[in-house]
Motif scaffolding. Structure first.
Motif, PDB file in Angstrom:
ATOM      1  N   MET A  99       0.960  -1.289   0.064  1.00  0.00           N
ATOM      2  CA  MET A  99      -0.066  -0.073  -0.078  1.00  0.00           C
ATOM      3  C   MET A  99       0.989   1.227  -0.013  1.00  0.00           C
ATOM      4  SD  MET A  99      -2.531   1.384   3.107  1.00  0.00           S
ATOM      5  CE  MET A  99      -3.872   0.779   2.630  1.00  0.00           C
ATOM      6  N   ASN A 100       0.566   2.184  -0.771  1.00  0.00           N
ATOM      7  CA  ASN A 100       1.319   3.297  -0.919  1.00  0.00           C
ATOM      8  C   ASN A 100       0.695   4.284   0.128  1.00  0.00           C
ATOM      9  OD1 ASN A 100       3.167   2.574  -2.772  1.00  0.00           O
ATOM     10  ND2 ASN A 100       1.879   2.929  -4.536  1.00  0.00           N
ATOM     11  N   THR A 101       1.425   4.749   0.801  1.00  0.00           N
ATOM     12  CA  THR A 101       0.899   5.885   1.848  1.00  0.00           C
ATOM     13  C   THR A 101       1.601   7.214   1.110  1.00  0.00           C
ATOM     14  OG1 THR A 101       3.297   5.737   3.039  1.00  0.00           O
ATOM     15  CG2 THR A 101       0.900   4.922   3.950  1.00  0.00           C
ATOM     16  N   THR A 102       0.857   8.124   1.493  1.00  0.00           N
ATOM     17  CA  THR A 102       1.580   9.513   0.591  1.00  0.00           C
ATOM     18  C   THR A 102       2.685   9.872   1.211  1.00  0.00           C
ATOM     19  OG1 THR A 102       0.167  10.886   2.222  1.00  0.00           O
ATOM     20  CG2 THR A 102      -1.008  10.187   0.186  1.00  0.00           C
ATOM     21  N   SER A 103       3.458  10.689   0.421  1.00  0.00           N
ATOM     22  CA  SER A 103       4.810  11.198   0.957  1.00  0.00           C
ATOM     23  C   SER A 103       4.651  12.228   2.209  1.00  0.00           C
ATOM     24  CB  SER A 103       5.584  11.957  -0.177  1.00  0.00           C
ATOM     25  OG  SER A 103       4.838  13.170  -0.563  1.00  0.00           O
ATOM     26  N   ASN A 104       3.590  12.767   1.934  1.00  0.00           N
ATOM     27  CA  ASN A 104       3.019  13.744   3.208  1.00  0.00           C
ATOM     28  C   ASN A 104       2.869  12.879   4.565  1.00  0.00           C
ATOM     29  OD1 ASN A 104       2.433  16.168   4.434  1.00  0.00           O
ATOM     30  ND2 ASN A 104       0.350  16.006   4.087  1.00  0.00           N
ATOM     31  N   HIS A 105       2.156  11.843   4.443  1.00  0.00           N
ATOM     32  CA  HIS A 105       2.135  10.938   5.363  1.00  0.00           C
ATOM     33  C   HIS A 105       3.023  10.424   6.085  1.00  0.00           C
ATOM     34  CE1 HIS A 105       0.897   7.139   7.371  1.00  0.00           C
ATOM     35  NE2 HIS A 105       0.113   7.734   8.029  1.00  0.00           N
ATOM     36  N   ASP A 106       4.166   9.837   5.079  1.00  0.00           N
ATOM     37  CA  ASP A 106       5.514   9.239   5.469  1.00  0.00           C
ATOM     38  C   ASP A 106       6.490  10.344   6.255  1.00  0.00           C
ATOM     39  OD1 ASP A 106       4.556   6.706   4.441  1.00  0.00           O
ATOM     40  OD2 ASP A 106       5.442   7.160   2.626  1.00  0.00           O
ATOM     41  N   GLU A 107       6.331  11.654   5.791  1.00  0.00           N
ATOM     42  CA  GLU A 107       7.211  12.725   6.246  1.00  0.00           C
ATOM     43  C   GLU A 107       6.724  13.038   7.674  1.00  0.00           C
ATOM     44  OE1 GLU A 107       8.109  17.316   5.206  1.00  0.00           O
ATOM     45  OE2 GLU A 107       8.001  15.910   3.487  1.00  0.00           O
ATOM     46  N   ARG A 108       5.349  12.970   7.766  1.00  0.00           N
ATOM     47  CA  ARG A 108       4.740  13.491   9.104  1.00  0.00           C
ATOM     48  C   ARG A 108       4.896  12.372   9.952  1.00  0.00           C
ATOM     49  NH1 ARG A 108      -0.597  13.942   7.211  1.00  0.00           N
ATOM     50  NH2 ARG A 108      -1.065  12.213   8.735  1.00  0.00           N
ATOM     51  N   MET A 109       5.141  11.164   9.784  1.00  0.00           N
ATOM     52  CA  MET A 109       5.443   9.921  10.631  1.00  0.00           C
ATOM     53  C   MET A 109       7.096  10.158  10.979  1.00  0.00           C
ATOM     54  SD  MET A 109       2.711   8.198  11.072  1.00  0.00           S
ATOM     55  CE  MET A 109       3.261   6.616  11.747  1.00  0.00           C
ATOM     56  N   ALA A 110       7.987  10.110   9.905  1.00  0.00           N
ATOM     57  CA  ALA A 110       9.294  10.494  10.243  1.00  0.00           C
ATOM     58  C   ALA A 110       9.596  11.643  11.238  1.00  0.00           C
ATOM     59  CB  ALA A 110       9.966  10.668   9.116  1.00  0.00           C
ATOM     60  N   ASN A 111       8.962  12.582  11.234  1.00  0.00           N
ATOM     61  CA  ASN A 111       9.047  13.970  11.842  1.00  0.00           C
ATOM     62  C   ASN A 111       8.504  13.955  13.408  1.00  0.00           C
ATOM     63  OD1 ASN A 111      10.882  15.288  10.148  1.00  0.00           O
ATOM     64  ND2 ASN A 111       9.092  15.869   8.943  1.00  0.00           N
ATOM     65  N   LEU A 112       7.780  13.043  13.584  1.00  0.00           N
ATOM     66  CA  LEU A 112       6.915  13.053  14.788  1.00  0.00           C
ATOM     67  C   LEU A 112       8.184  12.580  15.874  1.00  0.00           C
ATOM     68  CD1 LEU A 112       3.668  10.881  14.469  1.00  0.00           C
ATOM     69  CD2 LEU A 112       3.958  13.300  15.627  1.00  0.00           C
ATOM     70  N   THR A 113       7.867  13.151  17.206  1.00  0.00           N
ATOM     71  CA  THR A 113       8.836  12.758  18.118  1.00  0.00           C
ATOM     72  C   THR A 113       8.402  11.631  18.676  1.00  0.00           C
ATOM     73  OG1 THR A 113       8.161  14.263  19.799  1.00  0.00           O
ATOM     74  CG2 THR A 113       9.921  15.096  18.223  1.00  0.00           C
ATOM     75  N   PHE A 114       9.235  10.632  19.227  1.00  0.00           N
ATOM     76  CA  PHE A 114       8.787   9.546  20.209  1.00  0.00           C
ATOM     77  C   PHE A 114       8.309  10.290  21.476  1.00  0.00           C
ATOM     78  CE2 PHE A 114       9.865   6.526  23.548  1.00  0.00           C
ATOM     79  CZ  PHE A 114       8.951   5.632  23.177  1.00  0.00           C
ATOM     80  N   ALA A 115       8.799  11.347  21.882  1.00  0.00           N
ATOM     81  CA  ALA A 115       8.510  11.840  23.295  1.00  0.00           C
ATOM     82  C   ALA A 115       7.113  12.548  23.110  1.00  0.00           C
ATOM     83  CB  ALA A 115       9.177  13.100  23.574  1.00  0.00           C
ATOM     84  N   SER A 116       6.548  12.791  21.994  1.00  0.00           N
ATOM     85  CA  SER A 116       5.130  13.180  21.738  1.00  0.00           C
ATOM     86  C   SER A 116       4.154  12.082  21.957  1.00  0.00           C
ATOM     87  CB  SER A 116       5.148  14.218  20.466  1.00  0.00           C
ATOM     88  OG  SER A 116       5.320  13.500  19.196  1.00  0.00           O
TER      89      SER A 116
END
Length: 120
Positions: A1-18
């Motif tokens: 399944m292709n997630t959108t690049s925006n979705h993948d970027e948001r996931m990458a930039n989320l902090t574990f602490a948040s």
């Protein structure tokens, strides 16, 4: 399944602490413990309690969190749906790893035994 690049970027930039406090609330609300949550996270990532606290203090992004992790070789056995995505069909490796963690936390909160959560 292709997630959108925006979705993948948001996931990458989320902090574990948040996200971590949400995991804690979710499992505690269902009668599970932080120690059990840490066991699940450690099974997936190899991080002990000290390493988790460091990631929280450093506000590590999920990108760095999983780059530094020793992801369990049996993680690919985690299947099912989380947040509307079939985990095994997610193409982006980082997004798939974050969803692995989400799925394990969900299973813990739903009362699944640790032995079942830890795929062998």
């Amino acid at each position: 399944m292709n997630t959108t690049s925006n979705h993948d970027e948001r996931m990458a930039n989320l902090t574990f602490a948040s996200v971590y406090p949400h995991y804690v609330v979710k499992v505690e609300k269902k009668g599970r413990t932080i120690a059990e949550l840490h066991q699940v996270i450690q099974w997936l990532t190899g991080y002990d309690d000290h390493a988790l606290q460091q990631h929280i203090a450093e506000k590590t992004t999920f990108d760095m969190f999983f780059q530094r992790a020793s992801v369990n070789p049996n993680a690919s056995l985690i299947t099912g749906t989380i947040c509307g995505y079939r985990i095994q069909d997610i193409d982006n490796p980082l997004t798939r790893q974050v969803r692995y963690l989400d799925k394990l936390v969900d299973e813990l909160a739903k009362g699944r035994k640790l032995e079942k959560i830890f795929r062998h």
